[in-house]
Scaffold this active site. Structure first.
Site, short mmCIF file in Angstrom:
data_model
loop_
_atom_site.label_atom_id
_atom_site.label_comp_id
_atom_site.label_asym_id
_atom_site.label_seq_id
_atom_site.Cartn_x
_atom_site.Cartn_y
_atom_site.Cartn_z
CG LEU A 237 -27.82 46.56 -50.96
CD1 LEU A 237 -27.97 46.54 -49.43
CD2 LEU A 237 -28.70 45.77 -51.63
CB CYS A 238 -26.10 52.51 -54.21
SG CYS A 238 -24.97 53.39 -52.93
CG HIS A 239 -32.00 54.03 -54.35
ND1 HIS A 239 -31.86 53.71 -53.02
CD2 HIS A 239 -33.35 53.09 -54.53
CE1 HIS A 239 -32.86 52.97 -52.46
NE2 HIS A 239 -33.38 52.94 -52.85
CG MET B 13 -22.95 55.70 -50.50
SD MET B 13 -21.44 54.98 -48.88
CE MET B 13 -21.00 53.68 -49.72
CD GLU B 14 -24.53 58.15 -55.44
OE1 GLU B 14 -25.13 57.10 -55.39
OE2 GLU B 14 -24.97 59.06 -53.94
CG ASP C 72 -3.58 53.26 -62.52
OD1 ASP C 72 -2.49 52.84 -62.10
OD2 ASP C 72 -3.74 53.90 -63.10
#
Length: 157
Positions: A73-75, A110-111, A125
């Site tokens: 739901l992130c733009h 969020m970014e 990793d």
């Protein structure tokens, strides 16, 4: 109020059409704990896979740009700046700080969180062959500037 739910409780992407374009910035952090020998290998540039910090930095930047592909739901945003800083912290951890900014209609929290998270995952990793006991910790928003909700600083919350 949860803004990602409509009146029937169904998930939807928030409509930001009528929101003003303003400067927005967010800063997030993460930490990767590891054996002191693993951190020394990274800092000394002796890791067989190459420059761990450089690869993690690029991975974090790329992740910030792909956040809307990962979080449903992130733009999709036109980021104007992404900076990922990595540093040895003590004898056994890497501290990651990600900063994202733009002028837009929605925030970049969020970014920044995605950038810090993916940088941490990249370190894991690249180093898992020499240290399977690493832990990724303390992924959190440190600061948010701009938008209707104003300024947030983690230490003042």
């Amino acid at each position: 109020m949860l803004t990602h739910l409509d009146s029937q409780g169904r998930a939807h992407m928030v409509d930001v059409t009528d929101k003003s374009v303003t400067f927005r910035e967010a800063v997030a952090e993460a930490r990767v704990r590891m054996l002191p020998e693993t951190l020394k290998m990274i800092v000394d540039g002796a890791h067989p896979k190459g420059d761990v910090f450089a690869v993690a930095r690029i991975a974090g930047i790329q992740a910030a740009k792909k956040t809307s592909d990962l979080i449903p739901l992130c733009h999709p945003l036109m980021l104007t700046g992404v900076k990922v800083e990595l540093s040895a912290d003590g004898a056994d951890s890497v501290h990651i700080v990600a900063r994202c900014k733009l002028s837009g209609q929605t925030g970049v929290e969020m970014e920044a969180l995605t950038a810090a998270s993916v940088a941490a995952l990249t370190i894991y990793d690249m180093c898992k062959a020499v240290d399977r006991g690493m832990t990724i910790e303390s992924i959190r928003l440190l600061e948010k500037l701009g938008g209707k909700s104003g300024h947030f600083k983690a230490d003042q919350a």
